[in-house]
Write a protein that holds these residues in place. Sequence first.
Motif, PDB file in Angstrom:
ATOM      1  N   ALA A  38     -23.384 -38.332 -38.053  1.00 52.70           N
ATOM      2  CA  ALA A  38     -24.744 -37.974 -38.470  1.00 52.70           C
ATOM      3  C   ALA A  38     -25.370 -39.062 -39.334  1.00 52.70           C
ATOM      4  CB  ALA A  38     -24.718 -36.647 -39.223  1.00 52.70           C
ATOM      5  N   ALA A  39     -24.549 -39.758 -40.119  1.00 54.95           N
ATOM      6  CA  ALA A  39     -25.066 -40.833 -40.956  1.00 54.95           C
ATOM      7  C   ALA A  39     -25.577 -41.997 -40.115  1.00 54.95           C
ATOM      8  CB  ALA A  39     -23.980 -41.324 -41.913  1.00 54.95           C
ATOM      9  N   GLN A  40     -25.010 -42.182 -38.921  1.00 52.17           N
ATOM     10  CA  GLN A  40     -25.422 -43.291 -38.057  1.00 52.17           C
ATOM     11  C   GLN A  40     -26.438 -42.867 -37.004  1.00 52.17           C
ATOM     12  OE1 GLN A  40     -21.904 -45.878 -36.901  1.00 52.17           O
ATOM     13  NE2 GLN A  40     -20.804 -44.205 -37.881  1.00 52.17           N
ATOM     14  N   ASP A  41     -26.484 -41.598 -36.694  1.00 53.64           N
ATOM     15  CA  ASP A  41     -27.398 -41.073 -35.681  1.00 53.64           C
ATOM     16  C   ASP A  41     -27.971 -39.760 -36.187  1.00 53.64           C
ATOM     17  OD1 ASP A  41     -28.741 -40.142 -33.477  1.00 53.64           O
ATOM     18  OD2 ASP A  41     -27.084 -40.380 -32.076  1.00 53.64           O
ATOM     19  N   ARG A  42     -29.191 -39.800 -36.677  1.00 53.12           N
ATOM     20  CA  ARG A  42     -29.781 -38.619 -37.315  1.00 53.12           C
ATOM     21  C   ARG A  42     -29.932 -37.451 -36.357  1.00 53.12           C
ATOM     22  NH1 ARG A  42     -34.562 -41.157 -41.205  1.00 53.12           N
ATOM     23  NH2 ARG A  42     -33.169 -42.406 -42.530  1.00 53.12           N
ATOM     24  N   ARG A  43     -29.945 -37.721 -35.056  1.00 56.09           N
ATOM     25  CA  ARG A  43     -30.024 -36.624 -34.095  1.00 56.09           C
ATOM     26  C   ARG A  43     -28.784 -35.743 -34.144  1.00 56.09           C
ATOM     27  NH1 ARG A  43     -30.064 -39.236 -28.697  1.00 56.09           N
ATOM     28  NH2 ARG A  43     -28.529 -40.524 -29.791  1.00 56.09           N
ATOM     29  N   MET A  44     -27.712 -36.265 -34.724  1.00 54.74           N
ATOM     30  CA  MET A  44     -26.451 -35.522 -34.785  1.00 54.74           C
ATOM     31  C   MET A  44     -26.305 -34.699 -36.065  1.00 54.74           C
ATOM     32  SD  MET A  44     -24.995 -36.081 -31.925  1.00 54.74           S
ATOM     33  CE  MET A  44     -26.637 -36.166 -31.205  1.00 54.74           C
ATOM     34  N   ILE A  45     -27.345 -34.698 -36.910  1.00 50.89           N
ATOM     35  CA  ILE A  45     -27.275 -33.901 -38.142  1.00 50.89           C
ATOM     36  C   ILE A  45     -27.065 -32.414 -37.835  1.00 50.89           C
ATOM     37  CG2 ILE A  45     -28.610 -33.102 -40.134  1.00 50.89           C
ATOM     38  CD1 ILE A  45     -29.755 -35.920 -40.377  1.00 50.89           C
ATOM     39  N   PRO A  46     -27.770 -31.822 -36.851  1.00 48.87           N
ATOM     40  CA  PRO A  46     -27.498 -30.400 -36.540  1.00 48.87           C
ATOM     41  C   PRO A  46     -26.041 -30.147 -36.142  1.00 48.87           C
ATOM     42  CG  PRO A  46     -29.556 -31.089 -35.532  1.00 48.87           C
ATOM     43  CD  PRO A  46     -28.905 -32.327 -36.068  1.00 48.87           C
ATOM     44  N   ALA A  47     -25.437 -31.076 -35.397  1.00 53.74           N
ATOM     45  CA  ALA A  47     -24.036 -30.912 -35.002  1.00 53.74           C
ATOM     46  C   ALA A  47     -23.124 -30.940 -36.219  1.00 53.74           C
ATOM     47  CB  ALA A  47     -23.632 -32.010 -34.014  1.00 53.74           C
ATOM     48  N   ALA A  48     -23.390 -31.884 -37.138  1.00 54.27           N
ATOM     49  CA  ALA A  48     -22.571 -31.978 -38.350  1.00 54.27           C
ATOM     50  C   ALA A  48     -22.693 -30.717 -39.198  1.00 54.27           C
ATOM     51  CB  ALA A  48     -22.983 -33.209 -39.165  1.00 54.27           C
ATOM     52  N   VAL A  49     -23.897 -30.171 -39.289  1.00 54.29           N
ATOM     53  CA  VAL A  49     -24.114 -28.947 -40.071  1.00 54.29           C
ATOM     54  C   VAL A  49     -23.394 -27.763 -39.428  1.00 54.29           C
ATOM     55  CG1 VAL A  49     -25.854 -27.289 -40.839  1.00 54.29           C
ATOM     56  CG2 VAL A  49     -26.296 -29.748 -41.047  1.00 54.29           C
ATOM     57  N   LEU A  50     -23.469 -27.663 -38.100  1.00 49.40           N
ATOM     58  CA  LEU A  50     -22.789 -26.566 -37.402  1.00 49.40           C
ATOM     59  C   LEU A  50     -21.280 -26.631 -37.605  1.00 49.40           C
ATOM     60  CD1 LEU A  50     -24.769 -26.493 -34.026  1.00 49.40           C
ATOM     61  CD2 LEU A  50     -24.692 -24.674 -35.735  1.00 49.40           C
ATOM     62  N   ILE A  51     -20.711 -27.836 -37.496  1.00 49.39           N
ATOM     63  CA  ILE A  51     -19.268 -27.994 -37.684  1.00 49.39           C
ATOM     64  C   ILE A  51     -18.867 -27.623 -39.104  1.00 49.39           C
ATOM     65  CG2 ILE A  51     -17.380 -29.672 -37.743  1.00 49.39           C
ATOM     66  CD1 ILE A  51     -18.899 -31.209 -35.525  1.00 49.39           C
ATOM     67  N   ALA A  52     -19.643 -28.118 -40.077  1.00 51.44           N
ATOM     68  CA  ALA A  52     -19.312 -27.853 -41.482  1.00 51.44           C
ATOM     69  C   ALA A  52     -19.397 -26.362 -41.799  1.00 51.44           C
ATOM     70  CB  ALA A  52     -20.246 -28.654 -42.394  1.00 51.44           C
ATOM     71  N   LEU A  53     -20.428 -25.692 -41.306  1.00 50.78           N
ATOM     72  CA  LEU A  53     -20.589 -24.262 -41.578  1.00 50.78           C
ATOM     73  C   LEU A  53     -19.513 -23.430 -40.875  1.00 50.78           C
ATOM     74  CD1 LEU A  53     -24.448 -23.611 -41.494  1.00 50.78           C
ATOM     75  CD2 LEU A  53     -22.904 -23.395 -43.447  1.00 50.78           C
ATOM     76  N   ALA A  54     -19.188 -23.814 -39.635  1.00 53.00           N
ATOM     77  CA  ALA A  54     -18.157 -23.075 -38.903  1.00 53.00           C
ATOM     78  C   ALA A  54     -16.806 -23.204 -39.599  1.00 53.00           C
ATOM     79  CB  ALA A  54     -18.071 -23.588 -37.466  1.00 53.00           C
ATOM     80  N   SER A  55     -16.472 -24.415 -40.051  1.00 52.70           N
ATOM     81  CA  SER A  55     -15.211 -24.615 -40.762  1.00 52.70           C
ATOM     82  C   SER A  55     -15.193 -23.864 -42.085  1.00 52.70           C
ATOM     83  CB  SER A  55     -14.972 -26.107 -41.007  1.00 52.70           C
ATOM     84  OG  SER A  55     -14.524 -26.744 -39.842  1.00 52.70           O
ATOM     85  N   LEU A  56     -16.313 -23.941 -42.811  1.00 54.86           N
ATOM     86  CA  LEU A  56     -16.385 -23.274 -44.104  1.00 54.86           C
ATOM     87  C   LEU A  56     -16.243 -21.769 -43.955  1.00 54.86           C
ATOM     88  CD1 LEU A  56     -16.811 -23.541 -47.156  1.00 54.86           C
ATOM     89  CD2 LEU A  56     -19.277 -23.393 -46.739  1.00 54.86           C
ATOM     90  N   SER A  57     -16.817 -21.211 -42.881  1.00 54.40           N
ATOM     91  CA  SER A  57     -16.712 -19.773 -42.681  1.00 54.40           C
ATOM     92  C   SER A  57     -15.275 -19.349 -42.428  1.00 54.40           C
ATOM     93  CB  SER A  57     -17.594 -19.349 -41.501  1.00 54.40           C
ATOM     94  OG  SER A  57     -17.061 -19.818 -40.271  1.00 54.40           O
TER      95      SER A  57
END
Length: 446
Positions: A391-410
């Motif tokens: 996501a830091a290199q490709d801003r289009r991937m920010i939603p993917a990074a957020v989904l992964i982080a939230l799924a793991s956190l849950s």
Amino acid sequence: MKTRLDALDSRLRKGLLGPAPRAALWVCAALTLCAFLLLTLTRTLSLAQDEKARLASALMFTLPLALALLFALRIVHEQHGSVAVALLACALCAAGMLARLSFIERSAGDFEFYLADWLQKLSEGSFADGMRQNIGEYNVLYQYILFLITRLPVPALYAVKAVSFLGDAALCGAVAALCGRKSRSSLPAFGAVLLLPTVVLNGGMFAQCDSLYAACALWGLALCLYERPARGAACFALALAFKLQAVFLLPIVAVLWADGKLRIGDALVFLLTLVLAALPAVLGGKSPAQIVSIYTAQTGLYTGLNYNAPGFFGLMETAGLDVYSYGNFAMALAIGVCALLVAWGISRAGRLSRAGYVRLALLLPLLIVFCLPRMHERYFYLADVLGVALAAQDRRMIPAAVLIALASLSAYWALVIPLGGASLMMLAAAAIVLAGAKEGEDAHEP
């Protein structure tokens, strides 16, 4: 009077916003470390029995901050950043470590039921005595660390967590390196991983050491991209020597070799590093067969289809399912997905950009862990971190990074997101990352 204030304002702006000299960076680091040490000494630190143990504990918690500052301020220096940026980087590192100290008294189940007992056994004898016993399910590299911990004048829980915090700092440095030394995205990526909830909780609350193998694995990839293949191979070997979960990323080695970033000779470095990592244990009396059995025992340790991991088996009710049949199906599926991803990478050898490699490095642990049976929630650890790096290199991937982080956190914490919902989030993130790859990854050389 106004003229003097304007002159002072101009000097302050020039001093704070101009390129920071190296001496100023050292001063910022020293002041941050001193303030953090004093602040740590004001905490209760209830497990420390006396003032000597309190001071030793505070100093040990300061070491990870020192390592984090080393990486962060090096980024600032290489990018000719200002004193203001250096101060913000120092505040970021201190905040990350303070977040971890919030859970420092928390003794999670794994520590209480396993680590505490292993540490007790290691403390009762010599190094050779400890190596001859089959203590724990960690490989010998982490057993060395546990043995050293028993010799420190620091409560065991604090020492175990401080080691994990050192791994966190090294992991953040690896993510920054993957983004590129002079890339403007490297410092934000560094800070995002440092404050990533699953990274904070993994060591800070649960006393897990996933950051150690993850840091070695990502440094291995970064060093290969910087055309230091021998060092990269050694880091890959250290990752595997820490934890078997490193295999989720290691298939990328085939792509690196096809791209000329690893050579056949580097396989010897990999093997030699593994041998050297095991040598102290062998000299201490542990047989090579015992060392190998640590890995084989792990593969048969868990027999359920899912252990709260937001993956394929999180989408279904596993009670009553044939563990053998469904497990074999899932393993075959994971192997097939891995083969497809590696083939995709090899077909683009020589044309993959740095972001392309990070994308492939993310997809491997994300999809392999998603498909495999017997997975725990923390096995998505590499995907959590690599999602931020991409996501830091490709801003289009920010939603993917957020989904992964939230799924793991849950899965780590009992959030309102059910396991099935978290599994769908992981699947959606994988789809976003795969869709982004369609536009090509051959714009730049790494």
